[in-house]
Design an enzyme around this catalytic site. Structure first.
Site, PDB file in Angstrom:
ATOM      1  N   GLU A 146      -8.260  -4.733   5.449  1.00 39.53           N
ATOM      2  CA  GLU A 146      -8.266  -4.569   3.995  1.00 39.53           C
ATOM      3  C   GLU A 146      -7.177  -5.401   3.339  1.00 39.53           C
ATOM      4  O   GLU A 146      -7.359  -5.926   2.248  1.00 39.53           O
ATOM      5  CB  GLU A 146      -8.003  -3.095   3.639  1.00 39.53           C
ATOM      6  CG  GLU A 146      -9.150  -2.185   3.953  1.00 39.53           C
ATOM      7  CD  GLU A 146      -8.734  -0.724   3.912  1.00 39.53           C
ATOM      8  OE1 GLU A 146      -8.313  -0.204   4.955  1.00 39.53           O
ATOM      9  OE2 GLU A 146      -8.848  -0.108   2.838  1.00 39.53           O
ATOM     10  N   HIS A 193     -12.845   3.109   0.076  1.00 37.07           N
ATOM     11  CA  HIS A 193     -12.849   2.142   1.192  1.00 37.07           C
ATOM     12  C   HIS A 193     -13.561   0.853   0.780  1.00 37.07           C
ATOM     13  O   HIS A 193     -14.021   0.099   1.639  1.00 37.07           O
ATOM     14  CB  HIS A 193     -13.591   2.681   2.441  1.00 37.07           C
ATOM     15  CG  HIS A 193     -12.925   3.799   3.167  1.00 37.07           C
ATOM     16  ND1 HIS A 193     -13.641   4.777   3.807  1.00 37.07           N
ATOM     17  CD2 HIS A 193     -11.622   4.083   3.392  1.00 37.07           C
ATOM     18  CE1 HIS A 193     -12.818   5.635   4.395  1.00 37.07           C
ATOM     19  NE2 HIS A 193     -11.580   5.235   4.151  1.00 37.07           N
ATOM     20  N   ARG A 208     -11.607  16.064   6.943  1.00 38.67           N
ATOM     21  CA  ARG A 208     -12.425  16.344   5.748  1.00 38.67           C
ATOM     22  C   ARG A 208     -13.853  16.679   6.159  1.00 38.67           C
ATOM     23  O   ARG A 208     -14.406  16.062   7.068  1.00 38.67           O
ATOM     24  CB  ARG A 208     -12.452  15.122   4.823  1.00 38.67           C
ATOM     25  CG  ARG A 208     -11.145  14.897   4.096  1.00 38.67           C
ATOM     26  CD  ARG A 208     -11.166  13.600   3.323  1.00 38.67           C
ATOM     27  NE  ARG A 208     -10.151  12.697   3.801  1.00 38.67           N
ATOM     28  CZ  ARG A 208     -10.092  11.404   3.540  1.00 38.67           C
ATOM     29  NH1 ARG A 208     -11.013  10.838   2.787  1.00 38.67           N
ATOM     30  NH2 ARG A 208      -9.133  10.662   4.026  1.00 38.67           N
ATOM     31  N   ASN A 232       0.881  -1.175   0.000  1.00 39.24           N
ATOM     32  CA  ASN A 232       0.000   0.000   0.000  1.00 39.24           C
ATOM     33  C   ASN A 232       0.920   1.227   0.000  1.00 39.24           C
ATOM     34  O   ASN A 232       1.440   1.624   1.031  1.00 39.24           O
ATOM     35  CB  ASN A 232      -0.884  -0.051   1.254  1.00 39.24           C
ATOM     36  CG  ASN A 232      -1.856   1.110   1.313  1.00 39.24           C
ATOM     37  OD1 ASN A 232      -1.808   2.015   0.482  1.00 39.24           O
ATOM     38  ND2 ASN A 232      -2.726   1.093   2.303  1.00 39.24           N
ATOM     39  N   ARG A 256      -2.601  -2.057  -3.494  1.00 40.78           N
ATOM     40  CA  ARG A 256      -3.835  -1.300  -3.297  1.00 40.78           C
ATOM     41  C   ARG A 256      -3.784  -0.087  -4.223  1.00 40.78           C
ATOM     42  O   ARG A 256      -2.816   0.677  -4.203  1.00 40.78           O
ATOM     43  CB  ARG A 256      -3.940  -0.845  -1.845  1.00 40.78           C
ATOM     44  CG  ARG A 256      -5.144   0.022  -1.626  1.00 40.78           C
ATOM     45  CD  ARG A 256      -5.178   0.598  -0.238  1.00 40.78           C
ATOM     46  NE  ARG A 256      -6.352   1.441  -0.124  1.00 40.78           N
ATOM     47  CZ  ARG A 256      -6.384   2.571   0.569  1.00 40.78           C
ATOM     48  NH1 ARG A 256      -5.316   2.995   1.198  1.00 40.78           N
ATOM     49  NH2 ARG A 256      -7.481   3.274   0.620  1.00 40.78           N
ATOM     50  N   GLU A 275     -14.113   0.444  15.771  1.00 44.19           N
ATOM     51  CA  GLU A 275     -13.727  -0.729  16.567  1.00 44.19           C
ATOM     52  C   GLU A 275     -13.457  -0.400  18.031  1.00 44.19           C
ATOM     53  O   GLU A 275     -13.607  -1.261  18.897  1.00 44.19           O
ATOM     54  CB  GLU A 275     -12.439  -1.346  15.980  1.00 44.19           C
ATOM     55  CG  GLU A 275     -12.638  -1.986  14.636  1.00 44.19           C
ATOM     56  CD  GLU A 275     -11.307  -2.257  13.934  1.00 44.19           C
ATOM     57  OE1 GLU A 275     -10.322  -2.603  14.607  1.00 44.19           O
ATOM     58  OE2 GLU A 275     -11.273  -2.109  12.699  1.00 44.19           O
TER      59      GLU A 275
END
Ligand code: ADP
Length: 404
Positions: free
Chosen positions: A386, A182, A243, A7, A93, A335
């Site tokens: 992921e 995502h 954001r 990634n 990714r 989580e």
């Protein structure tokens, strides 16, 4: 069957090495501040007994090629791999696949050019993903490499969900539409939730909430994602660390005309200085809580707005899905933050959703159920992974390619 997942961000590279016969993590690490004088890296090797051996290093890393070379040297010299050429495959990714890439894809020159063409849609992400791919191809030319796209899980969104109410030619000729992001995370946790509930995903209506620094919601109907909160870029939708999420487009004109801000300044403001940071000065949810607990009204409002926005999406997707079987929380906040989960679910009693306060508060490792005894919807916490989902998709793609 060893699979390496990479990634590559603009100034960092994260990696994970899996043995995919057992889906076991063999090594992982992060290399940060590429191109700066104070580069650093942390590598971990996991032994059979799940012992962790950690290696840290502080030294400048010139570019992505030098960074990947450092990672490959670590993997070869520390045991998890005899040689890079013994890898079954390498998965990358890639944030934006546009409309061209709707599934994991074996990388060749055409695919590289296609990802390059997508740079105007994802200027912050795709160049870094490409740098990682090109450097890896140079260093390991004989290992199959697969691109796994963040946008691919949203390939079946219906036009009513992905189109904006803008002139048709802006979609047809200029690719202006919602793509969603995502995707790999939403796909993974939706599948994990179904496995946990011991029901096939194709029978379930699921809302997944990926709540990390970036945050998004997705509605999955019988295994197919039919709506999501992020848009043409990862700026739309939920309130995030820095954001703004949904915003009246006229705010841009107002900022330009009244404050004299230019495009770059507005882009920076909305992406990097808004969200929780803009509302209360800090972006990390743990710090926002600390401020709120000390009586800071701005932080309290920021948390209230964060949860309220999530609930608006849940309400909308409940209608879109025609009901709901499972609500899933994942990523750093999803989580680890019982307060946010409780605040969101407090507003959802109208949908028959209740929480078990103790189970929500205590948590546990792995997937766990926090719904109340009589909740009409199962509320689950599923750890994000992921990288494992990317590794699974890489194995499927390589095997399919070999079978042809
Ligand atoms: P990224 O999008 O960078 O992958 P993560 O999924 O790691 O982000 O989530 C980062 C967010 O999770 C931060 O806002 C952080 O404050 C939050 N977070 C992590 N641990 C906790 C915790 N124990 N309680 C509340 N928030 C947490």
């Amino acid at each position: 069957m060893r699979v390496l997942i990479i990634n590559a961000g603009s100034s960092s590279i994260k990696f994970r090495l899996y043995d995919m016969e057992r889906e076991k993590l063999l090594a992982a690490g992060t290399l940060e501040r590429i191109g700066e004088t104070d580069g650093s890296s942390v590598y971990r090797k996991y032994s059979a007994a799940d012992d962790v051996e950690e290696h840290k290093k502080n030294s400048p890393v010139a570019d992505h090629t030098a960074g990947l070379k450092q990672i490959f040297d670590f993997l070869e010299s520390n045991g998890p791999l005899d040689s890079m050429e013994s890898l079954h495959a390498i998965g990358h990714r890639v944030v934006h696949g546009g409309e061209a890439f709707q599934a994991p894809t074996l990388i060749d020159e055409d695919v590289i050019n296609g990802i390059r063409e997508m740079i105007s849609l994802a200027p912050l992400h795709n160049p870094a993903n490409l740098a990682g791919i090109e450097a890896t191809r140079r260093l390991c030319p004989h290992v199959p490499q697969i691109a796994v796209f963040d946008t691919a899980f949203f390939r079946a969104l219906p036009p009513r969900a992905y189109r904006y109410a803008l002139p048709d030619e802006l979609y047809r000729h200029h690719h202006v539409r919602r793509y969603g992001f995502h995707g790999t995370s939403h796909q993974y946790v939706a599948k994990q939730a179904a496995a946990y509930l011991q029901q096939p995903l194709k029978t379930l209506r699921v809302i997944t909430l990926h709540l990390g620094n970036g945050a998004s919601a997705a509605a999955t109907l019988h295994g197919t994602c039919i709506d999501t909160s992020m848009g043409m870029t990862p700026l739309e939708g939920l309130i995030m660390g820095t954001r703004c999420g949904d915003l009246d487009p006229s705010v841009h004109f107002y900022l330009a005309r009244t404050l004299g801000m230019d495009f770059d300044e507005i882009e920076t403001l909305l992406n990097h200085n808004s969200g929780m940071k803009g509302l209360c000065g800090v972006k990390d949810m743990r710090e926002v809580h600390r401020l709120a607990d000390s009586g800071d009204e701005r932080a309290r409002l920021a948390i209230d707005m964060f949860c309220y926005r999530i609930c608006k999406y849940i309400g909308a997707y409940h209608v879109t899905l025609g009901g709901l079987d499972a609500l899933v929380f994942t990523a750093g906040i999803g989580e680890n933050d019982p307060f946010i989960r409780q605040s969101v679910c407090n507003r959802l009693s109208v949908l028959g959703i209740t929480l078990d306060r103790n189970r929500n508060q205590d948590g546990t490792s792995g997937t766990f159920n926090i719904s109340g005894e009589n909740s009409k919807v199962k509320v689950l916490v599923v750890p994000a992974n992921e990288e494992l989902e990317i590794a699974r998709q890489v194995v499927l793609t390589v095997n399919k390619d070999r079978a042809h």
